[in-house]
Design a protein around this motif. Structure first.
Motif, PDB file in Angstrom:
ATOM      1  N   GLU A  66       0.820  -1.212   0.000  1.00 39.49           N
ATOM      2  CA  GLU A  66       0.000   0.000   0.000  1.00 39.49           C
ATOM      3  C   GLU A  66       0.857   1.266   0.000  1.00 39.49           C
ATOM      4  O   GLU A  66       0.623   2.192  -0.775  1.00 39.49           O
ATOM      5  CB  GLU A  66      -0.935   0.005   1.213  1.00 39.49           C
ATOM      6  N   ARG A  67       1.832   1.330   0.876  1.00 38.24           N
ATOM      7  CA  ARG A  67       2.674   2.523   0.975  1.00 38.24           C
ATOM      8  C   ARG A  67       3.430   2.755  -0.335  1.00 38.24           C
ATOM      9  O   ARG A  67       3.512   3.867  -0.832  1.00 38.24           O
ATOM     10  CB  ARG A  67       3.641   2.366   2.138  1.00 38.24           C
ATOM     11  N   PHE A  68       3.966   1.690  -0.920  1.00 29.92           N
ATOM     12  CA  PHE A  68       4.699   1.807  -2.185  1.00 29.92           C
ATOM     13  C   PHE A  68       3.783   2.297  -3.301  1.00 29.92           C
ATOM     14  O   PHE A  68       4.120   3.225  -4.036  1.00 29.92           O
ATOM     15  CB  PHE A  68       5.320   0.459  -2.563  1.00 29.92           C
ATOM     16  N   LEU A  69       2.609   1.673  -3.438  1.00 29.98           N
ATOM     17  CA  LEU A  69       1.694   2.043  -4.516  1.00 29.98           C
ATOM     18  C   LEU A  69       1.187   3.470  -4.354  1.00 29.98           C
ATOM     19  O   LEU A  69       1.109   4.221  -5.328  1.00 29.98           O
ATOM     20  CB  LEU A  69       0.530   1.058  -4.581  1.00 29.98           C
ATOM     21  N   ALA A  70       0.858   3.859  -3.118  1.00 33.88           N
ATOM     22  CA  ALA A  70       0.372   5.219  -2.882  1.00 33.88           C
ATOM     23  C   ALA A  70       1.460   6.241  -3.196  1.00 33.88           C
ATOM     24  O   ALA A  70       1.196   7.288  -3.793  1.00 33.88           O
ATOM     25  CB  ALA A  70      -0.098   5.365  -1.444  1.00 33.88           C
ATOM     26  N   SER A  71       2.691   5.939  -2.822  1.00 41.14           N
ATOM     27  CA  SER A  71       3.809   6.848  -3.091  1.00 41.14           C
ATOM     28  C   SER A  71       4.024   7.011  -4.592  1.00 41.14           C
ATOM     29  O   SER A  71       4.227   8.123  -5.086  1.00 41.14           O
ATOM     30  CB  SER A  71       5.074   6.304  -2.428  1.00 41.14           C
ATOM     31  N   ARG A  72       3.996   5.909  -5.319  1.00 37.62           N
ATOM     32  CA  ARG A  72       4.195   5.974  -6.774  1.00 37.62           C
ATOM     33  C   ARG A  72       3.054   6.742  -7.440  1.00 37.62           C
ATOM     34  O   ARG A  72       3.280   7.547  -8.335  1.00 37.62           O
ATOM     35  CB  ARG A  72       4.289   4.568  -7.383  1.00 37.62           C
ATOM     36  N   ALA A  73       1.821   6.493  -7.005  1.00 36.35           N
ATOM     37  CA  ALA A  73       0.674   7.184  -7.593  1.00 36.35           C
ATOM     38  C   ALA A  73       0.772   8.693  -7.346  1.00 36.35           C
ATOM     39  O   ALA A  73       0.520   9.498  -8.249  1.00 36.35           O
ATOM     40  CB  ALA A  73      -0.625   6.636  -7.017  1.00 36.35           C
ATOM     41  N   LEU A  74       1.155   9.089  -6.131  1.00 34.47           N
ATOM     42  CA  LEU A  74       1.297  10.502  -5.802  1.00 34.47           C
ATOM     43  C   LEU A  74       2.398  11.141  -6.643  1.00 34.47           C
ATOM     44  O   LEU A  74       2.223  12.232  -7.197  1.00 34.47           O
ATOM     45  CB  LEU A  74       1.589  10.669  -4.310  1.00 34.47           C
ATOM     46  N   HIS A  75       3.522  10.460  -6.760  1.00 31.47           N
ATOM     47  CA  HIS A  75       4.648  10.972  -7.547  1.00 31.47           C
ATOM     48  C   HIS A  75       4.216  11.236  -8.991  1.00 31.47           C
ATOM     49  O   HIS A  75       4.524  12.281  -9.565  1.00 31.47           O
ATOM     50  CB  HIS A  75       5.809   9.974  -7.501  1.00 31.47           C
ATOM     51  N   HIS A  76       3.496  10.304  -9.580  1.00 30.82           N
ATOM     52  CA  HIS A  76       3.071  10.466 -10.968  1.00 30.82           C
ATOM     53  C   HIS A  76       1.976  11.512 -11.107  1.00 30.82           C
ATOM     54  O   HIS A  76       1.917  12.216 -12.119  1.00 30.82           O
ATOM     55  CB  HIS A  76       2.637   9.127 -11.562  1.00 30.82           C
ATOM     56  N   ALA A  77       1.101  11.649 -10.111  1.00 30.02           N
ATOM     57  CA  ALA A  77       0.040  12.652 -10.176  1.00 30.02           C
ATOM     58  C   ALA A  77       0.624  14.064 -10.156  1.00 30.02           C
ATOM     59  O   ALA A  77       0.138  14.956 -10.850  1.00 30.02           O
ATOM     60  CB  ALA A  77      -0.930  12.471  -9.016  1.00 30.02           C
ATOM     61  N   MET A  78       1.669  14.264  -9.362  1.00 33.18           N
ATOM     62  CA  MET A  78       2.291  15.590  -9.279  1.00 33.18           C
ATOM     63  C   MET A  78       3.043  15.931 -10.563  1.00 33.18           C
ATOM     64  O   MET A  78       3.063  17.089 -10.972  1.00 33.18           O
ATOM     65  CB  MET A  78       3.239  15.668  -8.081  1.00 33.18           C
ATOM     66  N   GLY A  79       3.650  14.946 -11.170  1.00 31.86           N
ATOM     67  CA  GLY A  79       4.361  15.141 -12.436  1.00 31.86           C
ATOM     68  C   GLY A  79       5.285  16.339 -12.436  1.00 31.86           C
ATOM     69  O   GLY A  79       6.016  16.587 -11.483  1.00 31.86           O
ATOM     70  N   ARG A  80       5.207  17.115 -13.505  1.00 33.90           N
ATOM     71  CA  ARG A  80       6.079  18.280 -13.662  1.00 33.90           C
ATOM     72  C   ARG A  80       5.750  19.398 -12.678  1.00 33.90           C
ATOM     73  O   ARG A  80       6.587  20.253 -12.411  1.00 33.90           O
ATOM     74  CB  ARG A  80       5.984  18.802 -15.089  1.00 33.90           C
ATOM     75  N   ASP A  81       4.529  19.425 -12.145  1.00 27.96           N
ATOM     76  CA  ASP A  81       4.156  20.478 -11.199  1.00 27.96           C
ATOM     77  C   ASP A  81       5.064  20.484  -9.975  1.00 27.96           C
ATOM     78  O   ASP A  81       5.265  21.523  -9.351  1.00 27.96           O
ATOM     79  CB  ASP A  81       2.704  20.309 -10.742  1.00 27.96           C
ATOM     80  N   ALA A  82       5.621  19.342  -9.606  1.00 33.74           N
ATOM     81  CA  ALA A  82       6.476  19.249  -8.424  1.00 33.74           C
ATOM     82  C   ALA A  82       7.749  20.082  -8.582  1.00 33.74           C
ATOM     83  O   ALA A  82       8.314  20.536  -7.594  1.00 33.74           O
ATOM     84  CB  ALA A  82       6.839  17.795  -8.136  1.00 33.74           C
ATOM     85  N   ARG A  83       8.183  20.312  -9.794  1.00 34.64           N
ATOM     86  CA  ARG A  83       9.415  21.076 -10.032  1.00 34.64           C
ATOM     87  C   ARG A  83       9.142  22.556 -10.326  1.00 34.64           C
ATOM     88  O   ARG A  83      10.049  23.303 -10.654  1.00 34.64           O
ATOM     89  CB  ARG A  83      10.198  20.447 -11.169  1.00 34.64           C
ATOM     90  N   ARG A  84       7.890  22.937 -10.198  1.00 32.21           N
ATOM     91  CA  ARG A  84       7.490  24.319 -10.486  1.00 32.21           C
ATOM     92  C   ARG A  84       8.103  25.288  -9.463  1.00 32.21           C
ATOM     93  O   ARG A  84       7.981  25.071  -8.263  1.00 32.21           O
ATOM     94  CB  ARG A  84       5.970  24.373 -10.426  1.00 32.21           C
ATOM     95  N   PRO A  85       8.740  26.371  -9.915  1.00 36.11           N
ATOM     96  CA  PRO A  85       9.302  27.336  -8.967  1.00 36.11           C
ATOM     97  C   PRO A  85       8.212  28.255  -8.416  1.00 36.11           C
ATOM     98  O   PRO A  85       7.170  28.462  -9.036  1.00 36.11           O
ATOM     99  CB  PRO A  85      10.302  28.128  -9.822  1.00 36.11           C
ATOM    100  N   ALA A  86       8.459  28.817  -7.254  1.00 31.36           N
ATOM    101  CA  ALA A  86       7.507  29.741  -6.642  1.00 31.36           C
ATOM    102  C   ALA A  86       7.509  31.064  -7.408  1.00 31.36           C
ATOM    103  O   ALA A  86       8.571  31.592  -7.731  1.00 31.36           O
ATOM    104  CB  ALA A  86       7.871  29.980  -5.188  1.00 31.36           C
TER     105      ALA A  86
END
Length: 168
Positions: free
Chosen positions: A40-60
């Motif tokens: 569960e923890r692995f799958l949830a982490s992977r799903a979250l990582h992919h959902a954020m995609g490029r937005d995670a690297r967005r600068p403020a």
């Protein structure tokens, strides 16, 4: 060949039936004291990582200056502190102790999200994280407030005195 396909179909049907029984007959932990299922923890982490995609690297789009950090501290105190705690708190709040997974302490040195990209924190604050208790604040905070609290959390280990005072 036909027997092989029938065997595979029967095997898949049995696995699906077992999963259905597990879920509908109380095998899945649904209380906050229940631990995560295998993977569960692995799958949830992977799903979250992919959902954020490029937005995670967005600068403020705003600077991490004193006024924005103080404003972020006010947003944090009003919306986040009840679950994620205040600086120097040794124990999580009663609300946080009753949650699963337990919300992380975001302002404790070495425990927050200060090493995460600010865009990742912004995404989590804006959208929330399903099945964790972390709400999305997209409809309740302005874009500027979302960025201010995200910058506060990125700078949490190096907050100036006026910002620390605003968190009390």
């Amino acid at each position: 060949m036909r027997n092989l396909l029938a065997g595979i179909a029967l095997g898949v049907a049995l696995v699906l039936a077992a999963a259905l029984l597990f879920l509908t007959q109380g095998g899945m932990p649904v209380a906050t004291r229940g631990g995560p299922l295998p993977l569960e923890r692995f799958l949830a982490s992977r799903a979250l990582h992919h959902a954020m995609g490029r937005d995670a690297r967005r600068p403020a789009p705003i600077p991490a200056d004193g006024p924005n950090l103080v404003a972020g501290a006010k947003v944090y105190s009003a919306n986040c502190q009840v679950c994620h705690g205040a600086p120097g708190e040794a124990q999580p709040s009663p609300i946080a102790r009753g949650m699963f997974p337990r919300p992380p302490s975001l302002l404790a040195p070495g425990h927050g999200v200060a090493d995460d990209p600010v865009g990742e924190t912004y995404w989590k604050v804006k959208h929330g994280i399903r099945l964790t208790g972390m709400p999305g604040f997209e409809e309740t905070l302005s874009e500027e407030e979302l960025w201010q609290v995200s910058l506060l959390l990125r700078e949490a280990e190096h907050l100036p005195g006026p910002v620390r005072a605003a968190l009390r």
